[in-house]
Design a protein around this motif. Structure first.
Motif, PDB file in Angstrom:
ATOM      1  N   PHE A 271     -43.765  17.813  -0.606  1.00 58.91           N
ATOM      2  CA  PHE A 271     -42.551  17.023  -0.811  1.00 58.91           C
ATOM      3  C   PHE A 271     -41.310  17.648  -0.180  1.00 58.91           C
ATOM      4  CE2 PHE A 271     -44.908  15.612  -4.813  1.00 58.91           C
ATOM      5  CZ  PHE A 271     -45.367  14.436  -4.218  1.00 58.91           C
ATOM      6  N   THR A 272     -41.494  18.321   0.932  1.00 63.04           N
ATOM      7  CA  THR A 272     -40.320  18.902   1.598  1.00 63.04           C
ATOM      8  C   THR A 272     -39.671  17.848   2.492  1.00 63.04           C
ATOM      9  OG1 THR A 272     -41.873  19.772   3.250  1.00 63.04           O
ATOM     10  CG2 THR A 272     -41.086  21.303   1.569  1.00 63.04           C
ATOM     11  N   TYR A 273     -39.058  16.845   1.827  1.00 61.54           N
ATOM     12  CA  TYR A 273     -38.411  15.766   2.562  1.00 61.54           C
ATOM     13  C   TYR A 273     -37.052  16.247   3.074  1.00 61.54           C
ATOM     14  CZ  TYR A 273     -41.808  12.917  -0.054  1.00 61.54           C
ATOM     15  OH  TYR A 273     -42.937  12.380  -0.608  1.00 61.54           O
TER      16      TYR A 273
ATOM     17  N   LEU B  64     -34.126  16.609   0.609  1.00 62.16           N
ATOM     18  CA  LEU B  64     -34.231  17.536  -0.526  1.00 62.16           C
ATOM     19  C   LEU B  64     -33.871  18.959  -0.083  1.00 62.16           C
ATOM     20  CD1 LEU B  64     -37.569  16.341  -2.187  1.00 62.16           C
ATOM     21  CD2 LEU B  64     -35.221  15.745  -2.820  1.00 62.16           C
TER      22      LEU B  64
ATOM     23  N   THR C   9     -38.389  15.966  -9.154  1.00 65.74           N
ATOM     24  CA  THR C   9     -37.766  16.713  -8.070  1.00 65.74           C
ATOM     25  C   THR C   9     -37.332  15.795  -6.920  1.00 65.74           C
ATOM     26  OG1 THR C   9     -38.941  18.736  -8.612  1.00 65.74           O
ATOM     27  CG2 THR C   9     -38.222  18.480  -6.326  1.00 65.74           C
ATOM     28  N   CYS C  10     -38.152  14.813  -6.584  1.00 64.09           N
ATOM     29  CA  CYS C  10     -37.854  13.976  -5.418  1.00 64.09           C
ATOM     30  C   CYS C  10     -36.809  12.910  -5.705  1.00 64.09           C
ATOM     31  CB  CYS C  10     -39.123  13.314  -4.890  1.00 64.09           C
ATOM     32  SG  CYS C  10     -40.370  14.482  -4.352  1.00 64.09           S
ATOM     33  N   THR C  11     -36.469  12.708  -6.980  1.00 67.42           N
ATOM     34  CA  THR C  11     -35.463  11.691  -7.304  1.00 67.42           C
ATOM     35  C   THR C  11     -34.293  12.291  -8.078  1.00 67.42           C
ATOM     36  OG1 THR C  11     -36.592  11.058  -9.375  1.00 67.42           O
ATOM     37  CG2 THR C  11     -37.219   9.862  -7.391  1.00 67.42           C
TER      38      THR C  11
ATOM     39  N   MET D  82     -42.504   9.224  -5.772  1.00 68.49           N
ATOM     40  CA  MET D  82     -42.320  10.584  -5.245  1.00 68.49           C
ATOM     41  C   MET D  82     -42.932  10.754  -3.849  1.00 68.49           C
ATOM     42  SD  MET D  82     -40.584  11.990  -7.716  1.00 68.49           S
ATOM     43  CE  MET D  82     -40.179  11.361  -9.351  1.00 68.49           C
TER      44      MET D  82
ATOM     45  N   VAL E 259     -35.744   8.324   2.234  1.00 70.95           N
ATOM     46  CA  VAL E 259     -34.868   8.454   1.072  1.00 70.95           C
ATOM     47  C   VAL E 259     -34.319   7.098   0.608  1.00 70.95           C
ATOM     48  CG1 VAL E 259     -32.838   8.980   2.486  1.00 70.95           C
ATOM     49  CG2 VAL E 259     -32.930   9.739   0.077  1.00 70.95           C
TER      50      VAL E 259
ATOM     51  N   ARG F  33     -37.043   5.359  -1.211  1.00 70.12           N
ATOM     52  CA  ARG F  33     -37.271   6.060  -2.478  1.00 70.12           C
ATOM     53  C   ARG F  33     -36.181   5.713  -3.488  1.00 70.12           C
ATOM     54  NH1 ARG F  33     -36.447  11.699  -1.921  1.00 70.12           N
ATOM     55  NH2 ARG F  33     -37.461  11.350   0.067  1.00 70.12           N
TER      56      ARG F  33
ATOM     57  N   GLY G  50     -41.431   9.183   1.564  1.00 68.99           N
ATOM     58  CA  GLY G  50     -40.630  10.154   2.317  1.00 68.99           C
ATOM     59  C   GLY G  50     -39.250   9.641   2.695  1.00 68.99           C
TER      60      GLY G  50
ATOM     61  N   TYR H 142     -39.249  21.717  -8.350  1.00 64.50           N
ATOM     62  CA  TYR H 142     -38.177  22.219  -7.466  1.00 64.50           C
ATOM     63  C   TYR H 142     -38.076  23.739  -7.425  1.00 64.50           C
ATOM     64  CZ  TYR H 142     -35.276  23.366 -11.515  1.00 64.50           C
ATOM     65  OH  TYR H 142     -34.797  23.931 -12.670  1.00 64.50           O
TER      66      TYR H 142
END
Lengths: 329, 329
Positions: free
Chosen positions: A221-223, A226, A197-199, A161, A166, A169, A164, A214
């Motif tokens: 985690f505001t990548y 997302l 949330t990140c995946t 997570m 993508v 990740r 950053g 989320y």
């Protein structure tokens, strides 16, 4: 009530952003493809919103969360995605309860607690709970021999997570899911529960995604990949002003610091440090005692758990107030 | 109940160590020389113990703490050592209430809220609340002109608490108290309220010491010159065991991380990291799911505020359970 009249410190979420986050997820992962994790918000009112969007199964981290959801009539399919050594409070719930097991001790606790359904929790790379993938099948066999229904596997790729980028990740997620698929082949069952949330958009191996953050959304985690936006903040008052700094009435007891200092609104000033009940900051423009500020914590889950209520705001108005009623254990 | 039967995670204090800490402080600073700060424990049962030892005045950080103490009959002399912009909930309390002010806005809030007594809060070096020492006298004059009783001054030398060397801590305390004495000369009144656990024996300028942590005692501040010993821990269960690490069921929602990772009992193992509901550690000797462990957080105040109850243990027995009833705001 106006936001300006709210006693501070107060946990507030923006209605529009919250709705955007919930709708965006429901569109991407409709119905049972999403099993919202309530540990992130600990709020049955918010869970009700998620259920109304079609996510009728929930993920929990504590027995208290299952008890609260069951009592609220949201017990259609509750997963305790965590190990417990005493499952007796689960066995008596008026709800469909599935619990994660990763050892003979947690298997026995499920049986003795009167729980009927389990998932085999598989370690897919995060140094936390979960059995080694190659041992999952044998544990499932022992669970079935003990009379338990094994619905499948779960494996949380929490270690990815923080990545950053993508592409990296996605790769790390896929590497984890190779392990979970291998375990699933040995274990059987319909459920492959994983993700966060990140995946949520990267994990294509899971039959259901356990995302929680989320809705309120971690600022950490505001990548760029997302779509979810932080929807919550701590509403605070300036209570003291000195020459070079000012002080807000929200500190360590109102917000979580495990992912670093909170931030203020763009252009409002720079946070120096937080103490128990205060945040000291350097204002970018003159402030007076009584002014209000929004303090944005980095991490949703432990912040929400410090509050009794979540106020829902639309513009300057507080339009609803929800109890954070699933706290504790 | 036995400690081994306590549902985990649970906040526990050792009865003997707690009593030692309370008695030691009461002997050093008897009666009104100590004004215990309840923000550290947020527990009226513990405050009652402090009152029974002669400390009948209390220091508070939040209005909720005053409300709880007043309702419990402990309202003989309550100080809100913090600034508020809305004092109406204070004005209606059945208690003697004194509030800190450091600006015309907080002065006005006291008047409008029906509070009669104030202390002038003076900045003595900690970048937080408090008026500049040279401005304290004029604020006191304006407070008296507005009909308030000014009881004296307060000034918290919080910035010296992190100094482990007792001589340097004493020097820094004295430097702060030079400022507070100067303000006191201008302000007048009987009260000079200051100090904390780490300066309780060093601060000879204050008429009363606002120490809070000493009862449960911060592990961060176990300096050689301080007699107090950490008396509290989080009782946790091993819920998962892997080859190189194991997992406890106490994480960020059960303990505070603002002063670093928690520690385990000497020889039990090394903490790797905490997540929301877990602590991952490397055990020093083999452990099994169901084993219990004591997790020692670094910082009392924000840890206690995460719990509903404090269990008092004597040996292996839980002999009392106290509500943490002063949480929130």
């Amino acid at each position: 009530m106006k936001l300006a009249d709210l006693p501070t410190p107060a946990l507030v979420a923006d209605a529009e952003t919250l709705t955007f986050n919930l709708d965006t997820m429901a569109e991407a992962l409709p119905g049972r493809r999403m099993r919202p994790h309530v540990k992130a918000h600990k709020c049955t009112a918010l869970a009700r919103r998620q259920a109304a969007l079609g996510h009728v199964g929930f993920t929990c981290a504590t027995i208290r969360e299952l008890e609260g959801l069951a009592a609220a009539g949201l017990g259609e399919d509750l997963l305790l995605a965590n190990e417990v050594l005493d499952a007796r409070r689960l066995g008596v719930l008026d709800a469909r309860v599935t619990v994660a097991i990763d050892s003979d001790e947690t298997l026995r606790a499920a049986v003795e607690g009167g729980v009927r359904e389990v998932l085999i929790d598989v370690n897919v790379g995060l140094p936390r709970c979960g059995i080694a993938p190659e041992k999952a099948g044998a544990l499932a066999d022992r669970a079935r021999a003990a009379g338990l229904e094994v619905r499948g596997v779960m494996g949380y790729e929490g270690h990815v997570m923080g990545e950053g980028d993508v592409d990296r990740r996605r790769e790390a997620t896929e590497a984890s899911m190779v392990l979970l698929r291998q375990a699933h082949e040995d274990v059987g069952g319909d459920v492959v529960s994983a993700g966060g949330t990140c995946t949520y958009a990267l994990n294509t191996a899971a039959t259901e995604i356990q995302a929680g953050s989320y809705a309120l959304m971690d600022r950490t985690f505001t990548y760029p990949d997302l779509p979810f936006r932080p929807s919550f903040w701590i509403h605070a008052s300036v209570i003291s002003v000195s020459e070079k700094f000012a002080v807000l009435d929200a500190g360590l007891k109102a917000l979580s610091m495990d992912h670093g200092n909170p931030e203020l609104d763009e252009g409002a000033g720079k946070v120096w440090f937080c103490s128990d009940e205060h945040t000291t900051f350097a204002p970018s423009k003159p402030v007076r005692p009584g002014d209000r500020a929004r303090v944005w914590p980095m991490h949703v889950d432990p912040t929400v758990a410090k509050h009794e209520r979540l106020h829902i705001a639309s513009g300057d108005d507080v339009i609803e107030t929800w109890e954070i009623d699933l706290r504790g254990w």
